[in-house]
Motif scaffolding. Structure first.
Motif, mmCIF file in Angstrom:
data_model
loop_
_atom_site.group_PDB
_atom_site.id
_atom_site.type_symbol
_atom_site.label_atom_id
_atom_site.label_comp_id
_atom_site.label_asym_id
_atom_site.label_seq_id
_atom_site.Cartn_x
_atom_site.Cartn_y
_atom_site.Cartn_z
ATOM 1 N N SER A 1 -1.177 -12.143 -0.925
ATOM 2 C CA SER A 1 -1.481 -10.866 -0.276
ATOM 3 C C SER A 1 -2.981 -10.587 -0.279
ATOM 4 C CB SER A 1 -0.731 -9.744 -0.990
ATOM 5 O OG SER A 1 -1.084 -8.485 -0.471
ATOM 6 N N ASN B 1 -1.697 -7.881 8.705
ATOM 7 C CA ASN B 1 -1.279 -6.663 7.993
ATOM 8 C C ASN B 1 0.231 -6.614 7.794
ATOM 9 O OD1 ASN B 1 -3.936 -5.765 7.854
ATOM 10 N ND2 ASN B 1 -3.800 -4.679 9.834
ATOM 11 N N ASP B 2 0.967 -7.063 8.823
ATOM 12 C CA ASP B 2 2.418 -7.119 8.663
ATOM 13 C C ASP B 2 2.813 -8.105 7.567
ATOM 14 O OD1 ASP B 2 2.581 -5.301 10.702
ATOM 15 O OD2 ASP B 2 3.057 -6.790 12.260
ATOM 16 N N GLN C 1 -3.495 -0.313 -4.903
ATOM 17 C CA GLN C 1 -2.308 -1.025 -4.410
ATOM 18 C C GLN C 1 -1.256 -1.130 -5.515
ATOM 19 O OE1 GLN C 1 -3.110 -4.742 -2.439
ATOM 20 N NE2 GLN C 1 -4.844 -3.897 -1.265
ATOM 21 N N GLN D 1 2.274 -6.501 4.239
ATOM 22 C CA GLN D 1 3.342 -5.544 3.967
ATOM 23 C C GLN D 1 4.633 -6.250 3.583
ATOM 24 O OE1 GLN D 1 2.856 -2.247 3.875
ATOM 25 N NE2 GLN D 1 4.966 -2.104 3.081
ATOM 26 N N SER E 1 4.362 -7.110 -0.058
ATOM 27 C CA SER E 1 4.608 -5.910 -0.871
ATOM 28 C C SER E 1 6.095 -5.581 -0.907
ATOM 29 C CB SER E 1 3.824 -4.729 -0.299
ATOM 30 O OG SER E 1 2.435 -4.984 -0.327
ATOM 31 N N ASN E 2 6.753 -5.677 0.214
ATOM 32 C CA ASN E 2 8.201 -5.428 0.244
ATOM 33 C C ASN E 2 8.952 -6.443 -0.604
ATOM 34 O OD1 ASN E 2 7.684 -3.304 1.998
ATOM 35 N ND2 ASN E 2 8.071 -4.536 3.845
#
Length: 992
Positions: free
Chosen positions: A828, A868-869, A926, A872, A875-876
């Protein structure tokens, strides 16, 4: 209503078509200030007040100034307020308009007849008063039983349309009352004729006296009916004007030969003779009677004849006296003067003969003079002398036998001069183009001027093609000789043992030697083109000079002679030059003007065409030089040599080509794309290899990446810091290649106050991005290609890293046991660092693209969104890991002592482990966001379990145990993640 006739369409109402009483009289309005004399109507324009010499000029003036064309019709505007009263407002055809002008505005029958005989005859017949005798068998509009007034006053109609005339001929055509007497006509009385009666009174009295005398003379009785009957017996052919017995038919009618062949021919001849004698007697009697009746007139004529005879005698006497006096005047005054004039004429004739002999002597020296001029390369002078001599032979010396062969000799001599000039030009061009390139001197302008002006004088324009051929041959020789010199001077090539072609030997040169050879070719070609440009400038000036442009430049060297006075080029009749020789300056019709006197040798059209061809020659030579250079480039790149060059080497080659192309553009004044196109092809191949190498390298790095944090060398930190500011420097890249051992490596990449933990592959990716950008700086022509390939690199890294980390592809490739939370956090953070540079790279390319190419930059926005996706999704993934942990642990949890339970201890243990994995990788904000989302997931699963266990916040023992568990969880999370406080935990209870 009947259709209007052509007379009505032109605005003329026929005679006899007047309206009945009570209607408007047939009065046609006239043009303002119309002259009273209709035959002189065309001499002055009543509106413009301009006088004209002929009807045709006046008709042309009316068409140009007083006529408008509406659609296909012509409308006459010659009249008051721009309205012609005799032509319809809707207009007529061209033919009818011409006839209208001739009839109504010019009033000249001769002009009308010349314009259109048929229309003139029709107009004459129309304007004549009808005749009962001549028109009784011919139908005219007078024969019509229904005319225009009858139609307009038709009693069967309820009312008449009053706008019939106004909509056709204007608002002025309305009913008017007739005032009697008219105020415009004066009152005529007998006093107006008194002067005329007094002047003619005497003549009237004399006329009356003569009339009374004639009445007093007894009248001769007219012929009786008997004499008339007798004359009618005579055949009518005897009274014909063309009666002649020589005509066989007449002779046969008077003397029928058939009557004499029968019996009794003698009797018939006597009867015929008596018959003819009787006819003669009748005629003589009638003549005598007629003469007796007109005897008075005969006597009057005889008296007049005697009087005329007397006057002729007196006139002849006067003429005889006049002739005698004229002879005396001629002897005394005229003869001596005429003798003086004859002497003058004789002298003039002798002078003409003398000049003719001088001219013949000069013509006799033409050929030696031409030879002398050719020896000094005065081609224009020789050609002018030949042309002038031929003109003199044709006009002044025609018919002289001694010069009968000179004309053909001069023609052959002119052909010989044409051939000499062509050979001399080729010789001059070859010598000038093959001179050593180090010589900076220009061409021999004097010699070149004499040759080119002579060729222009003869309209021989093929010398430009000859010069172009010589230049192309010279360019071939220069390129070949430069390559031969480079191959022979190379130490790494055995010229004697190498039996291959020159191109094969050239391919053995290394890049440094080959580039030096290529630059030498450019240098030699630039010098050659500069020399061609100097010659081109001279030829351009000469072409302008031959067309009469810049004429003042030649007058500086002209002799002080009168304008138009011929000169003989300072050459005497013997062919030798001598300024003191009096014969050298004798003007004669044979002499010609010097070139400095600016004779116009070519027409403007030819001048324009020659200028165009001359410019095309210069452009073509530059293009040819590019083509020959391109062949060297293609020959060297056959084995992929140019594709294997480094960026710096290709940049050196590109700069050399661009310098040479700019020099050629300065010479030709036009952009050439052949060499640039060839270099662009090589650049595309170079970019393909450049991209494939880095694409392959990136793929290998990702396949071998273990997704561990790498150290950041100092030179990488400098490069990334400079790139963050939009600066890319070759020095930074050079230091990266050389390495720097004095400075220690860092654990993080520090950009804009933030720390980024990265893997080694990301550092290499950013270095590649810098190399792509530097390639654009060095080779601007490949900007679009580099951009598309850089976008592909970004996309490949994003998709490949997603497969390896989120898709767990690294487990099989590099043998990882599992994808840890640290691996996910490191991936990330790497994606976030690359996303930081994507807008910077976008601005870099935006400053170097054309407006029409800006659409390509939208790909950067899509790539940034994909990165960016991807972040994310990672993170998910982290949250999903903890969500599974919470669900698994809480599903087995029961509300009982001891507190804290093993379930909550396991949950807090795992929270501490994930915090330890990402705390050194992700930034605090974050981490805080992640733990907030994890806490939300925890509360969701805890709430479900409390509902399952039927535990409520009723203050009982179970509620106390749950509260103690939550206190333990809250303290653990706050100490681990550094959160000040968690969200309200009371929302885990179900409201009653």
């Amino acid at each position: 209503m009947q259709r209007r006739s052509p007379e009505h369409s032109s605005g003329v109402v026929p005679a006899g078509s007047g309206r009945r009483s009570g209607n408007r009289p047939d009065v046609r309005p006239s043009i303002a200030h119309e002259p009273s004399n209709n035959s002189n109507r065309w001499k002055v324009c009543d509106i413009c007040s301009i006088q004209w010499k002929s009807p045709s000029e006046f008709a042309l003036h009316l068409r140009e100034k007083h006529c408008t064309k509406e659609g296909g019709s012509f409308v006459c505007r010659y009249g008051t307020h721009g309205i012609c009263p005799s032509l319809p407002l809707e207009g007529v055809s061209d033919k009818d308009y011409e006839f209208h002008v001739a009839r109504d505005h010019i009033a000249d029958y001769d002009y009308t007849s010349k314009l259109n005989p048929e229309l003139a005859q029709q107009s004459r017949m129309t304007n004549q008063t009808p005749s009962i005798v001549s028109d009784q068998l011919k139908w005219t509009f007078h024969s019509s039983s229904v005319n225009l007034p009858a139609v307009l006053n038709d009693p069967r109609k309820s009312r008449r349309e009053h706008d019939f005339f106004t909509k056709t001929w204007g608002e002025g055509f309305v009913e008017k009352t007739v005032i009697a007497p008219s105020p415009y006509l004066p009152v005529i009385t007998k006093a107006h004729f008194e002067k005329y009666l007094n002047r003619t009174a005497n003549k009237l009295k004399s006329h009356k006296v003569q009339s009374s005398l004639q009445q007093s003379v007894p009248r001769i009785p007219v012929a009786t009916d008997k004499s008339r009957l007798e004359l009618e017996q005579i055949p009518k052919m005897f009274f014909r004007g063309d009666f002649a017995l020589e005509n066989p038919e007449t002779f046969q009618a008077v003397l029928p030969w058939s009557q004499f062949k029968n019996r009794g021919a003698g009797q018939s001849s006597k009867l015929l003779q008596e018959k003819l004698s009787h006819y003669l007697d009748l005629v003589e009697v009638e003549l005598a009677r007629q003469i007796s009746q007109r005897s008075t007139a005969f006597f009057t004529a005889m008296a007049s004849h005697d009087q005329l005879q007397d006057r002729l005698i007196s006139t002849c006497t006067a003429i005889k006296g006049l002739r005698e006096r004229i002879m005396e005047v001629d002897d005394v005054l005229a003869k001596r003067s005429l003798e003086t004039l004859s002497y003058k004429v004789s002298r003039v004739n002798h002078v003409k003969v003398f000049n003719k002999l001088k001219l013949m002597a000069t013509v006799h020296q033409t050929q030696p003079t031409i030879q002398l001029l050719l020896s000094t390369s005065e081609f224009v002078g020789a050609l002018d002398l030949i042309s002038t001599t031929q003109e003199v032979l044709t006009q002044e010396l025609s018919g002289i036998q001694s010069f009968r062969h000179l004309g053909s000799q001069l023609i052959e001599l002119e052909k010989l001069i044409d051939k000499m000039m062509h050979e001399e030009f080729v010789r001059f061009a070859t010598a000038d183009l093959t001179r050593p390139l180090d010589e900076e001197a220009g061409p021999d302008e004097e010699k070149l001027s004499s040759i080119i002006l002579g060729l222009l004088r003869q309209h021989k324009f093929s010398f430009l093609d000859d010069y172009k051929d010589e230049c192309t041959t010279a360019i071939k020789a220069i390129v070949k000789q430069t390559v031969v010199d480079a191959v022979s001077e190379a130490d790494s090539i055995d010229v004697e043992g190498n039996l291959g072609s020159l191109a094969d030997q050239m391919r053995l040169l290394n890049f440094t030697e080959w580039l030096q050879m290529f630059q030498n070719v450019f240098t030699n070609l630039a010098k050659f083109l500069s020399r061609v440009k100097m010659t081109w400038d001279v030829m351009n000036k000469l072409i302008d000079f031959a067309a009469g442009h810049n004429a003042h430049a030649g007058n500086e060297t002209a002799d002080n002679t009168e304008p138009g006075e011929p000169q003989l080029n300072s050459t005497n009749v013997n062919g030798s030059k001598d300024d003191k020789c009096p014969q050298a300056r004798v003007p004669s019709p044979l002499t010609f003007l010097k070139v400095s006197d600016v004779d116009i040798l070519i027409a403007p059209v030819e001048h324009q065409r020659l200028n165009t061809v001359l410019k095309e020659v210069l452009v073509m030579l530059c293009d040819y030089a590019h083509d020959r250079s391109l062949k060297l480039l293609i020959a060297r790149g056959k084995d992929g040599f140019l594709e294997k060059l480094s960026s710096s080497e290709f940049v050196s080659l590109s700069r050399s080509v661009e310098t040479f192309v700019s020099q050629c553009e300065a010479v030709s004044g036009r952009r050439s794309n052949s060499l640039r196109g060839g270099l662009q092809n090589q650049a595309n191949k170079f970019v393909n290899r450049f991209h494939e190498e880095r694409k392959t390298k990136m793929s290998l790095l990702l396949d071998n990446e273990r997704w561990k944090q790498a150290e950041v060398p100092a030179n990488f930190q400098d490069l990334l810091s400079a790139m963050a500011k939009g600066e890319i420097s070759l020095d930074l890249l050079a230091r990266m290649d050389q390495g720097n051992e004095e400075r220690k490596s860092a654990e993080y990449v520090e950009i804009n106050g933030g720390k980024y933990a990265v893997i080694g592959t990301v550092l290499m990716l950013l270095k590649m991005v810098a190399e792509y950008c530097q390639c654009v700086e060095d080779i601007p022509s490949v900007t679009i290609d580099i951009l598309t390939r850089l976008i592909e690199i970004f996309q490949n890294f994003n998709s490949r890293s997603c497969q390896l980390v989120l898709g767990a592809g690294a487990l099989q490739l590099v043998g990882l046991k599992t994808i840890t939370t640290k691996n996910l956090g490191l991936a990330s953070r790497c994606l976030q660092l690359i996303g930081l540079y994507i807008p910077i790279v976008k601005e870099f390319f935006a400053a170097r693209l054309l407006p029409r190419q800006m659409m390509v930059l939208r790909s950067f926005d899509k790539i940034l969104k994909d990165y960016n996706d991807h972040v994310q999704e990672i993170s998910n993934k982290l949250i999903a890991i903890m969500d599974d942990t919470f669900m698994h642990c809480l599903s087995k949890w029961e509300v009982k002592a001891p507190v804290p339970s093993l379930t909550f201890r396991e949950i807090c243990k795992r929270i501490r482990k994930i915090h330890e994995a990402i705390v050194d990788i992700l930034p605090p904000e974050q981490i805080k966001d992640l733990f907030v989302q994890m806490n939300t997931s925890f509360k969701t699963h805890l709430k479900k379990q409390l509902i399952t266990l039927n535990v409520t916040n009723d203050g009982g023992p179970q509620h106390g145990l749950v509260t103690s568990e939550l206190v333990f969880y809250t303290e653990c999370v706050q100490l681990t993640s550094g959160l000040d406080k968690l969200d309200n935990m009371n929302d885990i209870w179900v409201r009653r």
